[in-house]
Enzyme design. Sequence first.
Site, PDB file in Angstrom:
ATOM      1  N   HIS A   1       0.785  -1.308   0.005  1.00  0.00           N
ATOM      2  CA  HIS A   1      -0.001   0.074  -0.147  1.00  0.00           C
ATOM      3  C   HIS A   1       0.799   1.261   0.106  1.00  0.00           C
ATOM      4  O   HIS A   1       0.349   2.287   0.002  1.00  0.00           O
ATOM      5  CB  HIS A   1      -0.960   0.099   0.975  1.00  0.00           C
ATOM      6  CG  HIS A   1      -0.120   0.649   2.420  1.00  0.00           C
ATOM      7  ND1 HIS A   1       0.491  -0.219   3.195  1.00  0.00           N
ATOM      8  CD2 HIS A   1      -0.045   1.451   3.077  1.00  0.00           C
ATOM      9  CE1 HIS A   1       0.892   0.185   4.132  1.00  0.00           C
ATOM     10  NE2 HIS A   1       0.674   1.325   4.143  1.00  0.00           N
TER      11      HIS A   1
HETATM   12  C1  UD1 Z   1      -2.009   6.115   5.150  1.00  0.00           C
HETATM   13  C2  UD1 Z   1      -0.903   6.499   5.750  1.00  0.00           C
HETATM   14  C3  UD1 Z   1       0.067   5.662   5.793  1.00  0.00           C
HETATM   15  C4  UD1 Z   1      -0.108   4.399   6.512  1.00  0.00           C
HETATM   16  C5  UD1 Z   1      -1.471   4.019   5.790  1.00  0.00           C
HETATM   17  C6  UD1 Z   1      -2.188   2.635   6.681  1.00  0.00           C
HETATM   18  C7  UD1 Z   1      -0.379   9.127   5.421  1.00  0.00           C
HETATM   19  C8  UD1 Z   1       0.047  10.051   4.380  1.00  0.00           C
HETATM   20  N1  UD1 Z   1      -0.232   7.789   5.094  1.00  0.00           N
HETATM   21  O1  UD1 Z   1      -1.686   5.737   3.775  1.00  0.00           O
HETATM   22  O2  UD1 Z   1       1.483   6.156   6.368  1.00  0.00           O
HETATM   23  O3  UD1 Z   1       0.582   3.203   6.351  1.00  0.00           O
HETATM   24  O4  UD1 Z   1      -2.473   4.774   5.730  1.00  0.00           O
HETATM   25  O5  UD1 Z   1      -2.910   1.906   5.788  1.00  0.00           O
HETATM   26  O6  UD1 Z   1      -1.212   9.414   6.168  1.00  0.00           O
HETATM   27  N2  UD1 Z   1      -9.160   4.686   0.848  1.00  0.00           N
HETATM   28  C9  UD1 Z   1     -10.414   4.277   0.541  1.00  0.00           C
HETATM   29  N3  UD1 Z   1     -10.928   4.106   1.805  1.00  0.00           N
HETATM   30  C10 UD1 Z   1     -10.545   4.323   3.094  1.00  0.00           C
HETATM   31  C11 UD1 Z   1      -9.302   4.756   3.262  1.00  0.00           C
HETATM   32  C12 UD1 Z   1      -8.454   5.083   2.122  1.00  0.00           C
HETATM   33  O7  UD1 Z   1     -10.829   3.796  -0.476  1.00  0.00           O
HETATM   34  O8  UD1 Z   1     -11.000   3.743   3.924  1.00  0.00           O
HETATM   35  C13 UD1 Z   1      -8.235   5.049  -0.644  1.00  0.00           C
HETATM   36  C14 UD1 Z   1      -8.656   6.519  -1.039  1.00  0.00           C
HETATM   37  O9  UD1 Z   1      -8.703   6.449  -2.452  1.00  0.00           O
HETATM   38  C15 UD1 Z   1      -7.508   7.193  -0.825  1.00  0.00           C
HETATM   39  C16 UD1 Z   1      -6.501   6.189  -0.870  1.00  0.00           C
HETATM   40  O10 UD1 Z   1      -7.029   5.074  -0.401  1.00  0.00           O
HETATM   41  O11 UD1 Z   1      -7.081   8.555  -1.418  1.00  0.00           O
HETATM   42  C17 UD1 Z   1      -5.170   6.653   0.232  1.00  0.00           C
HETATM   43  O12 UD1 Z   1      -5.794   6.651   1.553  1.00  0.00           O
HETATM   44  P1  UD1 Z   1      -4.851   7.573   2.579  1.00  0.00           P
HETATM   45  O13 UD1 Z   1      -5.269   7.596   3.846  1.00  0.00           O
HETATM   46  O14 UD1 Z   1      -4.602   8.976   1.766  1.00  0.00           O
HETATM   47  O15 UD1 Z   1      -3.300   6.964   2.487  1.00  0.00           O
HETATM   48  P2  UD1 Z   1      -2.995   5.487   2.788  1.00  0.00           P
HETATM   49  O16 UD1 Z   1      -2.479   5.188   1.586  1.00  0.00           O
HETATM   50  O17 UD1 Z   1      -4.080   4.997   3.318  1.00  0.00           O
HETATM   51  N1  UDP Z   2      -3.921  -5.207   8.875  1.00  0.00           N
HETATM   52  C1  UDP Z   2      -5.105  -5.797   8.635  1.00  0.00           C
HETATM   53  N2  UDP Z   2      -5.902  -6.062   7.862  1.00  0.00           N
HETATM   54  C2  UDP Z   2      -5.309  -5.901   6.303  1.00  0.00           C
HETATM   55  C3  UDP Z   2      -3.877  -5.483   6.439  1.00  0.00           C
HETATM   56  C4  UDP Z   2      -3.313  -5.321   7.552  1.00  0.00           C
HETATM   57  O1  UDP Z   2      -5.919  -5.721   9.874  1.00  0.00           O
HETATM   58  O2  UDP Z   2      -5.832  -6.447   5.446  1.00  0.00           O
HETATM   59  C5  UDP Z   2      -3.346  -4.617  10.015  1.00  0.00           C
HETATM   60  C6  UDP Z   2      -2.118  -5.286  10.229  1.00  0.00           C
HETATM   61  O3  UDP Z   2      -2.228  -6.765  11.080  1.00  0.00           O
HETATM   62  C7  UDP Z   2      -1.382  -4.386  11.202  1.00  0.00           C
HETATM   63  C8  UDP Z   2      -1.478  -2.885  10.232  1.00  0.00           C
HETATM   64  O4  UDP Z   2      -2.954  -3.346   9.840  1.00  0.00           O
HETATM   65  O5  UDP Z   2      -1.589  -4.314  12.473  1.00  0.00           O
HETATM   66  C9  UDP Z   2      -0.887  -2.512   9.456  1.00  0.00           C
HETATM   67  O6  UDP Z   2      -1.362  -1.704   8.859  1.00  0.00           O
HETATM   68  P1  UDP Z   2      -1.056  -0.759   7.304  1.00  0.00           P
HETATM   69  O7  UDP Z   2      -0.233  -2.092   6.737  1.00  0.00           O
HETATM   70  O8  UDP Z   2      -2.037  -0.378   6.678  1.00  0.00           O
HETATM   71  O9  UDP Z   2       0.111   0.240   7.703  1.00  0.00           O
HETATM   72  P2  UDP Z   2       1.494   0.469   8.178  1.00  0.00           P
HETATM   73  O10 UDP Z   2       1.792  -0.304   9.370  1.00  0.00           O
HETATM   74  O11 UDP Z   2       2.323   0.334   6.987  1.00  0.00           O
HETATM   75  O12 UDP Z   2       1.507   2.107   8.557  1.00  0.00           O
END
Ligand code: UD1
Ligand code: UDP
Length: 360
Positions: A205
Amino acid sequence: MNTIFTVVGARPQFIKAAVVSRALRAHRSLRECFVHTGQHYDENMSGIFFQELGMSPPDVQLAVGSGGHGAQTGRMLEALEREMLARKPRCVLIYGDTNSTLAAALAAVKLHIPVAHVEAGLRSFNMRMPEEVNRIVADRVSDLLFTPTDDADRNLANEGVPSWRVHRVGDVMLDAVQHELSQPQDSILDSLGLAAGGYVLATIHRAENTDVTERLKVIAEALERIAEEVPVVLPLHPRTAHAMTASGITLNRVRLLDPVGYRAMIALEAGASIVVTDSGGVQKEAFFSRRPCVTLRDQTEWTELVDAGWNRLAPPTDVQSIVDATRYMLSNVPATAPAFYGDGTAGERIVRVLTEHFGV
Ligand code: UD1
Ligand code: UDP
């Protein structure tokens, strides 16, 4: 009343905050006000964690939703400032390195409210990562820095942070996993017909991989190649799903899932032969389940796992190097697992420091 304002918004933050919330509930002198920025909002990116982890619904839901960094962080900043002015918290507790972390840190410091940062001190030394910017700013303005590892302590010392601001508590994600592993295991392996030890678990991601089509193509091709030899299961983050659709990338052999809940994820990690990921949290959880990990990034914040042989970096610039790293890690699982991340009591330690610091 001494109100601790917890601000979270993204999937891993719900899991981390659940640990500290549990410990806070044991202290009648502290009242937690739980604020959800709305950065993540799909049921399987947010709601499911509150149900599974036994958390009450958030006290405040800001519902900022998705957007560019400026728009998303700006909306959070404005709404958080309003809430902090109205509720006058004694302290603002933030987690990790997301835009929700940054917004809460900035809103609080400008109102002269003490900030406490959980998972402080981590560095990738790559300022092109939004997370690196967020965590450096958050650490700079935090009064209390709760660190998970030696490496985090060293990074803060190298930046001249005085040691009295730093509290080495261990990693709240270890507390979370230990709590989960003490419960009956989720049945996802059975429902998916997966044999324990007989599949690869992948997650992708990170913006640096999803937003660069070439890198995403390399990852997709590498996972397809690995899936020729062993089943690959990939719970797909919505960001990655959108990026794959936009760049016309399809996966045929890899088994795609919607994002799963925490309980299912821990079961999938524990049952995997190896984990291939670009997630920060999943790298550590692989280790907590004593599974080797290949990290599809140029660098990691969790360097101790690489040094100890539990993790290998495979930057997604070349398909064969990812396949080779996966094969290598499958047959070279380290014999020892040092206690890099503390003893699973980070939540209690954080609450102890908060009560001592605020004299409550
Ligand atoms: C964010 C964090 C990242 C973290 C990740 C955990 C920032 C800059 N990044 O990244 O550090 O590792 O969360 O998962 O804060 N979207 C949906 N539904 C949701 C959420 C997101 O469709 O419920 C889609 C949207 O198109 C959105 C994209 O995912 O634009 C990215 O979501 P965003 O929260 O901006 O960043 P993450 O990649 O999730
Ligand atoms: N996780 C989850 N379901 C998923 C993928 C990840 O519950 O489908 C959990 C995972 O076990 C961990 C956390 O989400 O506890 C990690 O989050 P993510 O990879 O989104 O973000 P990061 O840790 O890189 O910020």
